[in-house]
Design an enzyme around this catalytic site. Structure first.
Site, PDB file in Angstrom:
ATOM      1  N   ARG A   1       0.205   4.131   3.761  1.00  0.00           N
ATOM      2  CA  ARG A   1       0.903   5.385   3.133  1.00  0.00           C
ATOM      3  C   ARG A   1       0.123   6.352   3.221  1.00  0.00           C
ATOM      4  O   ARG A   1       0.571   7.740   3.715  1.00  0.00           O
ATOM      5  CB  ARG A   1       1.716   5.105   1.974  1.00  0.00           C
ATOM      6  CG  ARG A   1       3.135   4.794   1.884  1.00  0.00           C
ATOM      7  CD  ARG A   1       3.593   4.411   0.504  1.00  0.00           C
ATOM      8  NE  ARG A   1       2.666   3.412   0.073  1.00  0.00           N
ATOM      9  CZ  ARG A   1       2.987   2.726  -0.972  1.00  0.00           C
ATOM     10  NH1 ARG A   1       4.217   2.820  -1.436  1.00  0.00           N
ATOM     11  NH2 ARG A   1       2.460   1.637  -1.714  1.00  0.00           N
TER      12      ARG A   1
ATOM     13  N   ARG B   1     -10.140  -4.868   6.803  1.00  0.00           N
ATOM     14  CA  ARG B   1     -10.672  -5.832   7.682  1.00  0.00           C
ATOM     15  C   ARG B   1     -10.567  -5.230   9.118  1.00  0.00           C
ATOM     16  O   ARG B   1      -9.649  -4.490   9.402  1.00  0.00           O
ATOM     17  CB  ARG B   1     -10.132  -7.142   7.633  1.00  0.00           C
ATOM     18  CG  ARG B   1     -10.292  -7.855   6.551  1.00  0.00           C
ATOM     19  CD  ARG B   1      -9.512  -9.323   6.685  1.00  0.00           C
ATOM     20  NE  ARG B   1      -9.433  -9.876   5.283  1.00  0.00           N
ATOM     21  CZ  ARG B   1      -7.989 -10.271   4.947  1.00  0.00           C
ATOM     22  NH1 ARG B   1      -7.106 -10.145   5.785  1.00  0.00           N
ATOM     23  NH2 ARG B   1      -8.008 -10.775   3.735  1.00  0.00           N
TER      24      ARG B   1
ATOM     25  N   ARG C   1       0.489 -21.374  -3.811  1.00  0.00           N
ATOM     26  CA  ARG C   1       0.010 -20.760  -2.170  1.00  0.00           C
ATOM     27  C   ARG C   1      -1.500 -21.049  -2.253  1.00  0.00           C
ATOM     28  O   ARG C   1      -2.299 -20.693  -3.205  1.00  0.00           O
ATOM     29  CB  ARG C   1       0.353 -19.223  -2.262  1.00  0.00           C
ATOM     30  CG  ARG C   1      -0.203 -18.854  -1.088  1.00  0.00           C
ATOM     31  CD  ARG C   1      -0.418 -17.299  -1.163  1.00  0.00           C
ATOM     32  NE  ARG C   1      -0.900 -16.931   0.301  1.00  0.00           N
ATOM     33  CZ  ARG C   1      -1.490 -15.627   0.582  1.00  0.00           C
ATOM     34  NH1 ARG C   1      -2.156 -14.914  -0.560  1.00  0.00           N
ATOM     35  NH2 ARG C   1      -2.129 -15.334   1.719  1.00  0.00           N
TER      36      ARG C   1
ATOM     37  N   GLY D   1       4.567  -4.933   3.908  1.00  0.00           N
ATOM     38  CA  GLY D   1       4.720  -3.565   3.320  1.00  0.00           C
ATOM     39  C   GLY D   1       4.897  -2.385   4.543  1.00  0.00           C
ATOM     40  O   GLY D   1       5.443  -1.741   4.528  1.00  0.00           O
ATOM     41  N   ILE D   2       3.792  -2.544   5.406  1.00  0.00           N
ATOM     42  CA  ILE D   2       4.006  -1.475   6.529  1.00  0.00           C
ATOM     43  C   ILE D   2       5.048  -1.681   7.471  1.00  0.00           C
ATOM     44  O   ILE D   2       5.957  -0.838   7.920  1.00  0.00           O
ATOM     45  CB  ILE D   2       2.385  -1.563   7.113  1.00  0.00           C
ATOM     46  CG1 ILE D   2       1.416  -1.101   6.371  1.00  0.00           C
ATOM     47  CG2 ILE D   2       2.513  -0.429   8.251  1.00  0.00           C
ATOM     48  CD1 ILE D   2       0.086  -1.434   6.956  1.00  0.00           C
ATOM     49  N   GLY D   3       5.101  -3.131   8.009  1.00  0.00           N
ATOM     50  CA  GLY D   3       6.230  -3.349   8.826  1.00  0.00           C
ATOM     51  C   GLY D   3       7.799  -3.014   8.220  1.00  0.00           C
ATOM     52  O   GLY D   3       8.562  -2.798   9.082  1.00  0.00           O
TER      53      GLY D   3
ATOM     54  N   LEU E   1       2.699  -6.980   8.705  1.00  0.00           N
ATOM     55  CA  LEU E   1       1.849  -5.950   8.598  1.00  0.00           C
ATOM     56  C   LEU E   1       1.763  -5.438   7.067  1.00  0.00           C
ATOM     57  O   LEU E   1       2.746  -4.705   6.573  1.00  0.00           O
ATOM     58  CB  LEU E   1       2.209  -4.782   9.706  1.00  0.00           C
ATOM     59  CG  LEU E   1       2.619  -5.170  10.681  1.00  0.00           C
ATOM     60  CD1 LEU E   1       3.097  -3.869  11.578  1.00  0.00           C
ATOM     61  CD2 LEU E   1       1.012  -5.648  11.651  1.00  0.00           C
ATOM     62  N   GLY E   2       0.843  -5.995   6.366  1.00  0.00           N
ATOM     63  CA  GLY E   2       0.515  -5.555   4.872  1.00  0.00           C
ATOM     64  C   GLY E   2      -0.727  -5.107   4.759  1.00  0.00           C
ATOM     65  O   GLY E   2      -1.477  -4.689   5.563  1.00  0.00           O
TER      66      GLY E   2
HETATM   67  P1  ADP Z   1       0.101  -7.573   0.808  1.00  0.00           P
HETATM   68  O1  ADP Z   1      -0.449  -7.884   2.059  1.00  0.00           O
HETATM   69  O2  ADP Z   1      -1.073  -7.367  -0.474  1.00  0.00           O
HETATM   70  O3  ADP Z   1       1.136  -8.250   0.255  1.00  0.00           O
HETATM   71  P2  ADP Z   1       2.118  -5.448   1.279  1.00  0.00           P
HETATM   72  O4  ADP Z   1       2.752  -6.299   2.281  1.00  0.00           O
HETATM   73  O5  ADP Z   1       2.683  -4.907  -0.058  1.00  0.00           O
HETATM   74  O6  ADP Z   1       0.686  -5.934   1.022  1.00  0.00           O
HETATM   75  O7  ADP Z   1       1.486  -4.403   2.207  1.00  0.00           O
HETATM   76  C1  ADP Z   1       0.854  -3.305   1.727  1.00  0.00           C
HETATM   77  C2  ADP Z   1       0.751  -2.091   2.713  1.00  0.00           C
HETATM   78  O8  ADP Z   1       1.984  -1.638   2.861  1.00  0.00           O
HETATM   79  C3  ADP Z   1      -0.009  -0.991   2.165  1.00  0.00           C
HETATM   80  O9  ADP Z   1      -0.838  -0.442   3.410  1.00  0.00           O
HETATM   81  C4  ADP Z   1       1.042   0.103   1.968  1.00  0.00           C
HETATM   82  O10 ADP Z   1       0.464   1.545   2.153  1.00  0.00           O
HETATM   83  C5  ADP Z   1       1.930  -0.016   2.842  1.00  0.00           C
HETATM   84  N1  ADP Z   1       3.175   0.323   2.485  1.00  0.00           N
HETATM   85  C6  ADP Z   1       4.013   0.155   1.700  1.00  0.00           C
HETATM   86  N2  ADP Z   1       5.053   0.914   1.209  1.00  0.00           N
HETATM   87  C7  ADP Z   1       4.948   1.587   2.391  1.00  0.00           C
HETATM   88  C8  ADP Z   1       5.960   2.786   2.896  1.00  0.00           C
HETATM   89  N3  ADP Z   1       7.083   3.129   2.360  1.00  0.00           N
HETATM   90  N4  ADP Z   1       5.659   3.508   4.019  1.00  0.00           N
HETATM   91  C9  ADP Z   1       4.360   3.158   4.438  1.00  0.00           C
HETATM   92  N5  ADP Z   1       3.571   2.187   4.185  1.00  0.00           N
HETATM   93  C10 ADP Z   1       3.825   1.227   3.032  1.00  0.00           C
END
Ligand code: ADP
Length: 400
Positions: free
Chosen positions: A283, A240, A92, A329-331, A208-209
């Protein structure tokens, strides 16, 4: 079905994530994470294979040491890469500039060109390159490919990628929108196409991560996206700021005496959810909001409004809206945010299936059959997309 395996590497500034997977089936044979590379702790390594976790610590002084530890973990815990080497290593790479618009086989010339792009992505590309260099040492016989976060957005039209700044900035300094998270936006939008069973769709993907971006996908092509020349623009993210008035840094330089480095750090690492609430993890923000914390509630409102504005703008830009997909993670895991966004988009004729939204697990449709726009949760799978990019590039018909 083929049992060919691809090793996917995602090298960050102090971490290395990897997966060994079968591109055909999507089966993950091993995965791992090396963290705190080069930090005083000596680093940590977790290798998962055959359903077992193997943890070790120390000695992870730099990226070559991290890659060596990964090689040793495969030797010790399997799968055995010497007996059956991967057919490719997929890296990547965050920024391909305008030079790299598709998956590219790595050789010395490509590496030099990549190094020249470092000023465009100083926070990310040098780490990606360190991962490539270490992997070339470890797997000299295996074809290696760079898969760019920017590549899916190579189809942006000029009106979407051009900033209204002096014309020469683009040719002289590379100032334009490139967009990121392209591997994820491509994977998710292709899943939407497969689920709906039609290629001619106007879709908005919301990744949304920790980093967040929106992408407008029309007939399978990225036509607009919220991250810009760098990943700082667009949605509110973990740390950000996303969109702000570009004059704010000048104001702070004048009134608070902040320098370029401080402003860069503040906007990239101390803003977003962290700046608004003190927590960068969504979270934690949700938990605090539920307990009545005013700053957390306000942050969720700010995040929601920004999302709604982007979806509306992209629908207007594409001239219609057929689908919305939530990922990251959020989505994938926060039904309340999805519901808040979709409810505020009711003007598009969106009808939420609340039960489906609340219990969504894996790929799930979030809207009723009568809804004019179909919304989904689609768990992203960037590693699988990268592995498949490698096998496509290896096919004899694929030009380099
Ligand atoms: P990255 O962008 O580093 O790959 P992720 O896609 O894993 O990260 O997303 C991380 C985000 O997802 C964090 O803000 C985390 O709090 C949120 N998240 C993960 N699991 C949950 C959940 N069960 N409920 C709400 N938010 C979550």
């Amino acid at each position: 079905m083929s049992t060919e395996r691809v090793l996917v590497l995602n090298a960050g500034s102090s971490s290395l994530k990897y997966q060994l997977l079968q591109p055909d089936s999507g089966a993950v044979l091993a995965k791992g994470l090396v963290e705190q590379i080069g930090e005083p702790s000596g680093g940590r390594h977790r290798h998962t294979a055959g359903g077992k976790d193997h943890e070790s610590t120390g000695g992870l002084v730099d990226m070559p040491a991290a890659l060596a530890a990964v090689g040793a973990a495969f030797d010790q815990h399997g799968p055995d890469l010497s007996a059956e080497p991967p057919i490719a290593v997929g890296h990547r790479v965050v920024h391909g500039g305008t030079r790299f618009q598709s998956t590219t086989r790595i050789d010395a010339v490509v590496l030099d060109t990549l190094r020249a792009l470092n000023p465009l992505a100083p926070l990310h590309n040098p780490a990606n390159i360190a991962g490539i260099e270490a992997a070339l040492e470890l797997f000299p016989q295996v074809p290696q490919f760079a898969i760019f976060d920017t590549a899916f957005h190579a189809t942006l039209p000029p009106a979407a990628y051009t900033y209204a700044v002096p014309r020469a900035w683009e040719s002289e300094h590379g100032v334009r929108r490139y967009g990121f998270h392209g591997t994820s936006h491509q994977y998710v939008s292709e899943r939407v196409t497969a689920l709906i069973g039609r290629p001619d769709l106007a879709t908005v993907v919301l990744h949304l991560g920790n980093g967040c971006s929106a992408c407008a996908v029309l007939d399978g092509r990225s036509v607009d996206t919220s991250m810009g020349m760098t990943p700082l623009e667009g949605l509110v993210m973990g740390t950000r700021c996303g969109d702000i008035d570009p004059a704010i840094p000048f104001h702070l330089a004048r009134t608070a005496g902040l320098g370029i480095g401080e402003l860069d750090t503040a906007l990239n690492k101390q803003s977003g959810l962290l700046g608004l609430t003190g927590d960068n993890d969504f979270r934690a923000v949700v938990t605090r909001a539920a307990a009545g914390d005013a700053a957390a509630r306000a942050a969720i409102d700010i995040v929601t409004l920004r999302l709604v504005k982007y979806v509306g703008a992209y629908a207007a830009g594409m001239g219609r809206l057929d689908a919305i997909a939530f990922t990251g993670g959020i989505g994938e895991h926060n039904p309340a945010l999805r519901a808040a966004v979709l409810e505020r988009l009711a003007l598009f004729g969106i009808e939420i299936d609340s039960a489906a939204n609340e219990s969504a697990e894996g790929e799930t449709r979030l809207t009723t059959p009568g809804s004019r726009v179909t919304a989904y949760v689609i768990p992203t799978n960037e590693e699988l997309q990268i592995a498949r990019e490698c096998t496509t590039a290896l096919r004899p018909s694929a030009g380099d």
